[in-house]
Structure formats: structure tokens, C-alpha cells
Scaffold this motif. Structure first.
Motif, short mmCIF file in Angstrom:
data_model
loop_
_atom_site.label_atom_id
_atom_site.label_comp_id
_atom_site.label_asym_id
_atom_site.label_seq_id
_atom_site.Cartn_x
_atom_site.Cartn_y
_atom_site.Cartn_z
N ILE A 73 0.83 -1.21 0.00
CA ILE A 73 0.00 0.00 0.00
C ILE A 73 0.86 1.26 0.00
O ILE A 73 0.41 2.34 0.39
N THR A 74 2.12 1.14 -0.43
CA THR A 74 2.99 2.31 -0.56
C THR A 74 2.78 2.95 -1.93
O THR A 74 2.13 2.38 -2.82
N TYR A 75 3.35 4.12 -2.11
CA TYR A 75 3.16 4.83 -3.38
C TYR A 75 3.69 4.02 -4.57
O TYR A 75 3.03 3.94 -5.61
N ASP A 76 4.84 3.40 -4.43
CA ASP A 76 5.39 2.60 -5.53
C ASP A 76 4.46 1.45 -5.91
O ASP A 76 4.42 1.03 -7.07
N ASP A 77 3.71 0.94 -4.91
CA ASP A 77 2.78 -0.15 -5.18
C ASP A 77 1.51 0.32 -5.89
O ASP A 77 0.84 -0.49 -6.55
N LEU A 78 1.18 1.60 -5.75
CA LEU A 78 -0.13 2.07 -6.20
C LEU A 78 -0.08 3.15 -7.27
O LEU A 78 -1.13 3.48 -7.84
N LYS A 79 1.08 3.68 -7.58
CA LYS A 79 1.15 4.81 -8.49
C LYS A 79 0.69 4.47 -9.90
O LYS A 79 0.24 5.34 -10.64
N HIS A 80 0.78 3.19 -10.29
CA HIS A 80 0.31 2.82 -11.62
C HIS A 80 -1.21 2.91 -11.72
O HIS A 80 -1.76 3.02 -12.81
N LEU A 81 -1.89 2.88 -10.57
CA LEU A 81 -3.34 3.00 -10.55
C LEU A 81 -3.78 4.46 -10.53
O LEU A 81 -4.80 4.83 -11.12
N ASN A 82 -2.98 5.29 -9.84
CA ASN A 82 -3.33 6.70 -9.66
C ASN A 82 -2.04 7.45 -9.34
O ASN A 82 -1.60 7.46 -8.19
N PRO A 83 -1.42 8.09 -10.33
CA PRO A 83 -0.14 8.78 -10.10
C PRO A 83 -0.21 9.87 -9.04
O PRO A 83 0.82 10.23 -8.46
N ALA A 84 -1.40 10.39 -8.75
CA ALA A 84 -1.53 11.47 -7.78
C ALA A 84 -1.88 10.98 -6.38
O ALA A 84 -2.09 11.79 -5.47
N ILE A 85 -1.93 9.66 -6.18
CA ILE A 85 -2.32 9.15 -4.87
C ILE A 85 -1.26 9.51 -3.82
O ILE A 85 -0.06 9.48 -4.09
N VAL A 86 -1.70 9.88 -2.64
CA VAL A 86 -0.81 10.19 -1.52
C VAL A 86 -0.98 9.08 -0.49
O VAL A 86 -2.10 8.81 -0.04
N CYS A 87 0.10 8.41 -0.13
CA CYS A 87 0.07 7.28 0.80
C CYS A 87 0.70 7.69 2.12
O CYS A 87 1.92 7.88 2.20
#
Length: 369
Positions: A73-87
Motif C-alpha cells: 500500500i505504498t506509493y510505488d505499489d499504487l502509483k500505476h493506478l493513480n499517479p496522484a495518490i498520496v500514501c
């Protein structure tokens, strides 16, 4: 407007004031939130989570330092889904360093960060604060970090990680004692009656029926104090002419003040000194603090309705913006907002049924749809 995903703590199950999963502890920290249960260990649960990430602003968790990376659930894990996500991950010790894998609790952090060594009577043991201040302050630091991350993401279109820890929070709050030690070798010690380490008088005093605090942070307050309590002769005493002198001769000054304050009640002295313009206040118990006129005038008590507890009264958040009065809603029951979130994601009845059967939402969801 996006949403925030939050991995909750175990506040539903404290040992005090709980009825099953309904607890006053959980109500305190989860007002105005919504609830959906997910099992990220299942493919279906992961799918729902990732669909939520695509439509959200932030992912917030409060876990052990090595867990966010493990459950991806870190940014590297999720950025492909939403580049603007803040973790934002609030952990005990952070996601790096030798203690990263250790669980962190407020009490332990107060000891590790030197807080307990600073607190208590000089002749007593190291003392914990009566409140879980590291936990609470860690939450505020996480919120501030999250706001900074969201601002950057909306400005640049790129999110990132907020690696926030209770340990970092506790160490950073050593503030000026830390600066004094690091630069001048200062070794702080405990003071009698919670006295300020350098300003005299600035401490708790005992009246005939309780305790109150007097804070002479400026020379003018010392003058007003001496005049108000009828000890004007102290103003001409060379031992007490300024902060330096009063600090040097505090063992001679404080008994004089203590003797005078013991002659009347807390209400007498607080009223007298307030009128004289001297910073002062009673040392309230919790009941007195919650019924203080100023507490009520500032709207610091909220009331919500609850199926189990009936009317729940609790303190409000001190965070404010604008003039619109805040609206308060009780904390959610577990998975209460299942249907709402499924609709938000655009899932069909068949989609939901399949996900439930696959265990995507954990066992609690079986009876919810």
C-alpha cells in the motif's frame, strides 16, 4: 472530489465502556467516517481496494513500520493506478531504521524519547503523561503531512509517501530542551510543582482548597502579581528584581508565595489575579474541564445519536476552517457503508455477489449486501 482510504486500528475492542464492537473509545476517534471491510489477502479484496485507489486522493494506514510494504500500500505499489495518490503511513518507528519492524505504543515512546524523564516530581519516578500525547500528536503530524502531500499532488499531479512515525513525533517535540542540550550540554531535570525551568514564578501553587497555576512569563506580570496579592515589598527586594535574580533566589521567594496562596481558595486567587491581568487558571479535574464556561462557549462538546449507546457526548476536533458550524455523525458500524461504496464503484449486483462469495470483504460482509 476524491476520497481517503483508511486502515483502522483496533479501537472497536477496548476493555472499558464497550458493548461488543461498539465502544466509546471507537466513537471518540471515528466520528463522521464511513466503513467498508476488505480482506486485502484475497484477490477480490485487492481488486476492490485498487478500484478505490483509482478514485481516491489518499491512502492512510496506522500499522507497524514494515507492514505497508508487505501488504503493498505504498506509493510505488499504487502509483500505476493513480499517479496522484498520496500514501500516508503513521507507524511506531517509521519504515526505515533499526526499529522499523518493532510495534510502537505511546507509553513506550514516552520513555524512549525522554518525555518520562522530564515529567514528574524531582523525588518521584519517571512519569508518563496522563494522556496519550505521542499518539495524539502523531495523528496531527500525519494529518499535516497528508495535507502537504495532497497540496503537492494537486499542484504537480504526482503523489508520494508520507513516512510518519510516533518516534519521529516524540523526538521532534523535545524542541528547546533538545536544542539546549545539543548546543550547550544542558541536562534537564524535573521541577517541583511543575515549575517552569527558567521563569520564576511560573508553576502550580496550592490554595486552601485545591491547586492553580500562575504564569509570570513577563516582568509586568510579576509586578501585577505582587501588587494583587499584597506583597509589594517584594518588588523592592534586590533578590527578586528580575527573572535572573528570582531564579537564583527561588528557594527564598517561593515559600513566601506559597504561604500567601494557602490563605484563600482557588476561586479567590484566580478571580483576583485574572482581574489584575496575571496569567492564571485552576487545575481542573476532567469534569470541571468539560463543564468550563469557555468549553461550552467554544462548542467543544458534540452530541450524536447511537443505536447502542443512545445519546453520545464527546469532545470535538480543535481543527477549524470557515464559519459554518460543523455537523457530527456517529462512528460507523463495521461495514455499514457497504452498499454506498459498491454503488460508488459502479459494481453490478452480480459483481458484488461474486466478490462476497470469494471473501473479498471478509466474513462480516456475508450478511451485509
Amino acid at each position: 472530489m476524491g476520497h481517503s482510504l483508511c486502515a483502522p486500528s483496533a479501537g472497536r475492542w477496548p476493555r472499558s465502556y464497550n458493548k461488543g464492537e461498539d465502544s466509546l473509545f471507537f466513537e471518540t476517534f471515528n466520528r463522521n467516517k464511513r466503513s467498508l471491510s476488505l480482506d486485502l489477502g484475497t484477490p477480490g479484496g485487492r481488486k476492490v481496494f485498487e478500484d478505490l485507489v483509482r478514485t481516491s486522493d489518499a491512502v492512510y494506514s496506522n500499522l507497524r513500520g514494515d507492514v505497508p510494504a508487505k501488504i503493498k500500500i505504498t506509493y510505488d505499489d499504487l502509483k500505476h493506478l493513480n499517479p496522484a495518490i498520496v500514501c500516508c503511513s503513521l507507524t511506531g518507528f517509521g519504515m526505515t531504521g533499526p526499529r522499523a519492524k518493532q510495534p510502537g505504543y505511546d507509553y513506550i515512546l514516552q520513555g524512549l524519547a525522554g518525555w518520562m524523564d522530564l515529567t514528574g516530581d524531582p523525588d518521584g519516578p519517571p512519569t508518563k503523561s496522563g494522556l496519550s500525547l505521542v499518539d495524539f500528536c502523531g495523528g496531527y503530524v500525519a494529518a499535516l503531512s497528508l495535507m502537504a502531500g495532497l497540496h503537492a499532488a494537486r499542484r504537480d499531479g504526482v503523489g508520494g509517501d508520507c513516512d510518519v512515525s510516533l518516534y519521529d513525533t516524540a523526538i521532534s517535540m523535545l524542541t528547546y530542551p533538545a536544542a539546549w542540550h545539543l548546543n550547550a550540554g544542558y541536562r534537564p531535570g524535573r521541577t517541583k510543582n511543575s515549575a517552569h525551568p527558567s521563569l520564576v514564578p511560573f508553576q502550580a501553587f496550592e490554595a486552601s482548597d485545591g491547586w492553580f497555576v500562575v504564569g509570570c512569563a513577563k516582568e509586568k506580570f510579576w509586578v501585577r502579581l505582587a501588587e494583587a496579592i499584597g506583597l509589594t515589598e517584594l518588588l523592592d527586594d534586590p533578590r527578586f528584581t528580575d527573572f535572573a535574580a528570582r531564579g537564583q533566589h527561588k528557594d527564598e521567594l517561593l515559600p513566601l508565595l506559597e504561604k500567601r496562596f494557602a490563605e484563600a481558595t482557588v476561586d479567590h486567587w484566580v478571580s483576583l489575579l485574572t482581574k489584575a491581568g496575571v496569567p492564571t487558571g485552576p487545575i481542573n479535574d476532567v469534569e470541571q474541564a468539560l463543564t468550563e464556561e469557555h468549553t461550552l462557549a467554544r462548542g467543544l462538546i458534540a452530541t450524536t445519536e447511537h443505536e447502542v449507546w443512545g445519546e453520545v457526548r464527546q469532545v470535538t476536533s480543535p481543527v477549524r476552517f470557515g464559519n459554518e458550524p460543523a455537523e457530527y455523525r456517529r462512528a460507523p458500524r463495521r461495514n455499514e457503508n457497504f452498499d454506498e461504496v459498491m454503488e460508488l464503484l459502479g459494481y453490478s449486483a452480480e459483481d458484488v455477489s461474486g466478490l462476497v462469495e470469494a471473501g473479498a470483504f471478509g466474513s462480516i460482509a456475508q450478511a451485509t449486501p
